[in-house]
Design a protein around this motif. Structure first.
Motif, short mmCIF file in Angstrom:
data_model
loop_
_atom_site.label_atom_id
_atom_site.label_comp_id
_atom_site.label_asym_id
_atom_site.label_seq_id
_atom_site.Cartn_x
_atom_site.Cartn_y
_atom_site.Cartn_z
N PRO A 144 -9.50 76.91 -118.14
CA PRO A 144 -9.26 75.36 -117.56
C PRO A 144 -10.30 74.55 -118.52
CG PRO A 144 -9.57 77.00 -115.72
CD PRO A 144 -9.63 77.99 -116.97
N GLU A 145 -11.64 75.28 -118.85
CA GLU A 145 -12.61 74.35 -119.38
C GLU A 145 -12.09 74.17 -120.79
OE1 GLU A 145 -14.89 78.27 -119.26
OE2 GLU A 145 -13.13 77.20 -118.20
N TYR A 146 -11.22 74.60 -121.53
CA TYR A 146 -10.89 74.16 -122.82
C TYR A 146 -9.42 73.64 -122.79
CZ TYR A 146 -14.17 76.82 -125.47
OH TYR A 146 -15.24 77.47 -126.30
N GLN A 147 -9.12 72.99 -121.66
CA GLN A 147 -7.73 72.19 -121.76
C GLN A 147 -7.98 70.92 -122.55
OE1 GLN A 147 -5.04 72.81 -120.41
NE2 GLN A 147 -5.50 74.74 -119.30
N ASN A 148 -9.29 70.35 -122.66
CA ASN A 148 -9.32 69.20 -123.58
C ASN A 148 -10.24 69.55 -124.49
OD1 ASN A 148 -7.72 67.68 -121.75
ND2 ASN A 148 -9.36 67.60 -120.33
N LYS A 149 -10.25 70.79 -125.35
CA LYS A 149 -11.34 70.88 -126.27
C LYS A 149 -10.58 71.57 -127.51
CE LYS A 149 -15.59 71.50 -123.50
NZ LYS A 149 -16.60 72.10 -123.13
N LEU A 150 -9.18 71.45 -127.53
CA LEU A 150 -8.48 72.03 -128.60
C LEU A 150 -8.14 71.00 -130.07
CD1 LEU A 150 -5.81 73.94 -126.59
CD2 LEU A 150 -8.10 74.71 -127.35
N ASP A 151 -8.72 69.87 -129.90
CA ASP A 151 -8.53 68.87 -131.15
C ASP A 151 -9.66 68.76 -131.92
OD1 ASP A 151 -5.94 68.60 -130.25
OD2 ASP A 151 -6.41 67.23 -128.66
N ILE A 152 -10.87 69.73 -131.90
CA ILE A 152 -11.80 69.40 -132.49
C ILE A 152 -11.84 69.53 -134.04
CG2 ILE A 152 -13.39 70.14 -130.55
CD1 ILE A 152 -13.99 72.79 -132.03
N TYR A 153 -10.76 70.03 -134.45
CA TYR A 153 -10.60 70.19 -135.94
C TYR A 153 -9.37 69.09 -136.36
CZ TYR A 153 -12.61 74.82 -135.72
OH TYR A 153 -13.31 75.93 -135.34
N LYS A 154 -9.98 68.57 -137.78
CA LYS A 154 -9.10 67.59 -138.17
C LYS A 154 -8.18 68.33 -139.45
CE LYS A 154 -8.39 63.09 -140.66
NZ LYS A 154 -9.07 61.86 -141.26
N THR A 155 -7.12 68.00 -139.31
CA THR A 155 -6.10 68.64 -140.10
C THR A 155 -6.13 68.04 -141.59
OG1 THR A 155 -4.54 69.87 -138.64
CG2 THR A 155 -3.88 69.69 -140.91
N VAL A 156 -6.26 68.66 -142.66
CA VAL A 156 -6.64 68.29 -144.05
C VAL A 156 -5.58 68.91 -144.94
CG1 VAL A 156 -8.10 67.62 -146.06
CG2 VAL A 156 -9.12 67.50 -143.77
N THR A 157 -4.88 68.28 -145.86
CA THR A 157 -3.88 68.97 -146.95
C THR A 157 -4.76 69.17 -148.07
OG1 THR A 157 -1.91 67.80 -146.02
CG2 THR A 157 -1.87 68.64 -148.18
N LEU A 158 -4.66 70.67 -148.35
CA LEU A 158 -5.50 70.97 -149.74
C LEU A 158 -4.60 70.80 -150.75
CD1 LEU A 158 -7.37 74.12 -148.70
CD2 LEU A 158 -8.23 71.72 -149.47
N GLU A 159 -4.53 69.70 -151.23
CA GLU A 159 -3.77 69.36 -152.80
C GLU A 159 -4.73 69.44 -154.18
OE1 GLU A 159 -0.45 66.11 -151.09
OE2 GLU A 159 -2.59 65.39 -150.94
#
Length: 554
Positions: free
Chosen positions: A39-54
């Motif tokens: 339960p404590e992780y319900q709102n903690k899954l967006d700590i990484y920002k997706t970056v495209t490696l080009e």
């Protein structure tokens, strides 16, 4: 390597399933089917920002592009092997058992059910604590049992500790335990070598393939040091020992596929020549700086196009300093690879917002990409300074300080990197920015790295440094919770902490570093509150990549 004394049947069983089934207290397939997010992780899954490696591949030939594709294929094998070392069970069954898409992605980023940026805390229900030794050792083994076992390869970089059919501890080399995977990876590297237009790079690929099959990496490390001109590079194999938090002895599989940025590399080349003079000037007694760094060290900038295995787990590396082999370092130095595109992504997404949140307004403009790039670069250069072997016959620093070696080495590199910046500014070798830029950017960088958590060597190093700087008055925090760097006290703290770390390393003082980490490697309530402000502001903790052949058009 200890010779195995099993029957042929036992060896086949051991090699085929021992790696996956040695951990009796790991998640079972039945538990995996009902894997649920805590339960404590319900709102903690967006700590990484997706970056495209080009990256711009237009200057590469058709053969070079084919070679890149092969290097990515070999890297994917390193990724599979790291899953075995970090998690140990059936990856696909584990991931398939997580219904929530975000939670499944979070598990992929962490290579298992433990949050690497939160002290390896489990985020999936019914998950045991992550073993300090990951899957390098039996899950039920104690340090006492290991140290009494008298294993010939007790400190082996490239072996696993397992129990034989009598329950006795023994070791099995990576080349035997992972024979199928490493033979496939070796064959791919050899095929890539046939496409290489640079003879030195082709030689390195062939020698690295041989190393994967033999566990003897030193010759390929020397070959990699001799490779100067190729526009493509790959760092591949079992390299860093951070995953082994029991002792810090055993190396984890990883890979980076890289494209050289020639213009930026030319700017950096001049700094390597200053290493001998900087070593002589270190703020510590002569006996702790008697080793002279190799003269073959070089600095280059790259765009990274593929991460795999350990390098891709949790927080992402933005600069590389290799090889780790102490003999190669002393004879040849090291190569420092700055991963410019990944570095820029972290600065824009993380560093700049941190400065706006936690640094006093009058010093916010001192947080710059130029200083971030330089601090990161000189961190890697500073790994080559100091001492690699203890002065009292305790072996290498890495062996003497055991599981704390990596954290203290990262702390040394950070603090000596700042020492180098100050010296090079005074010499006129660095002409961009002010010392206040570098110090203030470094301060913001501490907040960034502390968020990596206690399970990370970099996170531990930053917590120690933050608390040490606080004690020395190197910064102050106002009533609004904003931080200001005190230039004079920061300089004094850098010199005194440099002396402390180099002395502990040279003395091989395990008790000293153990006490330092326990006393200073903690996040106090005030800092925890400030880090919570970064979370409330939705500032990413780190980045994750959209990468691969399709992204690159290969």
């Amino acid at each position: 390597m200890i010779q195995m004394k099993f029957s042929k049947v036992a060896v086949v069983v051991f090699a085929a399933v021992g790696l996956l089934s040695a951990c009796s207290d790991n998640i079972t397939p039945q538990q995996q089917k009902s894997a649920a997010l805590l339960p404590e992780y319900q709102n903690k899954l967006d700590i990484y920002k997706t970056v495209t490696l080009e990256a711009d591949l237009s200057h590469l030939s058709a053969n070079q592009k084919k070679m890149l594709s092969l290097l990515i294929d070999a890297s994917k094998i390193m990724d599979q092997l790291f899953w075995q070392q970090a998690y140990g069970q059936d990856k696909e069954a584990f991931l398939a058992g997580i219904e929530d898409e975000k939670a499944r992605r979070f598990a992929q980023i962490n290579y298992g059910p433990w949050d690497r940026l939160n002290g390896d805390k489990a985020f999936i229900a019914n998950t045991p604590e992550k073993a300090l030794g990951a899957q390098f050792y039996p899950q039920d083994v104690s340090k006492s049992e290991l140290e009494k076992a008298g294993l010939k390869d007790e400190k082996g970089l490239y072996s696993l500790v397992r129990r034989d059919d009598q329950g006795q501890l023994t070791t099995i080399s990576y080349s035997e335990a992972y024979a199928d995977e490493l033979n496939r990876a070796g064959a791919i590297l050899e095929e890539a070598a046939t496409l290489a237009e640079d003879k030195e790079f082709a030689n390195y690929l062939r020698m690295r393939a041989k190393a994967l099959r033999s566990d003897n990496y030193q010759a390929s490390d020397f070959a990699w040091m001799d490779m100067k001109n190729n526009p493509i590079d790959v760092v591949i194999g079992p390299i860093e020992t951070y995953e082994d938090q029991l002792y810090g002895y055993r190396a984890a599989f990883e890979s980076y596929v890289l494209i050289k940025d020639q213009s930026w590399s030319e700017k950096l080349a001049k700094f390597a020549s200053y290493l001998p003079a900087l070593q002589k000037g270190l703020p510590v007694s002569k006996k702790y700086k008697q080793e002279m760094p190799g003269s073959d060290a070089d600095l280059n900038a790259y765009d990274v196009i593929y991460y795999a295995g350990h390098s891709n787990a949790g927080g992402k590396t933005i600069a590389i300093n290799l090889p780790n082999d102490e003999q190669v370092q002393l004879e040849k130095g090291t190569r420092r690879l700055q991963l410019k595109n990944a570095m820029r992504a972290k600065f824009d997404a993380i560093m700049a917002p941190i400065a706006q949140t936690l640094i006093v307004p009058e010093q916010r403009n001192n947080v710059t990409f130029t200083a971030f790039f330089a601090n990161t670069m000189f961190h890697e250069v500073a790994h080559g300074l100091g001492i690699k072997n203890t002065i009292n016959d305790k072996g290498t620093v890495r062996q003497a300080l055991k599981e704390h070696a990596s954290a203290l080495e990262e702390g040394k590199a950070d603090i000596l990197g700042l020492y180098m910046v100050r010296q090079l500014l005074e010499k006129g070798a660095i002409t961009e920015g002010s010392l206040q830029d570098y110090y203030t950017t470094f301060m913001a960088g501490i907040f960034r790295s502390v968020r990596f958590g206690a399970s990370s060597a970099h996170g531990k190093a930053n917590m120690v440094r933050f608390n040490y700087f606080k004690e020395q008055g190197a910064f102050d925090r106002n009533e609004q919770g904003l931080y200001r760097v005190d230039m004079e006290k920061m300089t004094a703290a850098i010199d005194s902490l440099s002396e402390l770390i180099l002395t502990i390393q040279g003395d091989g003082d395990y008790q000293g570093v153990d006490a330092l980490v326990k006393e200073q490697g903690i996040i106090n309530s005030t800092l925890a509150g400030d880090l919570a402000r970064l979370e409330a502001a939705n500032i990413p903790v780190d980045i994750v990549f959209n990468q691969g052949k399709q992204v690159l058009g290969l």
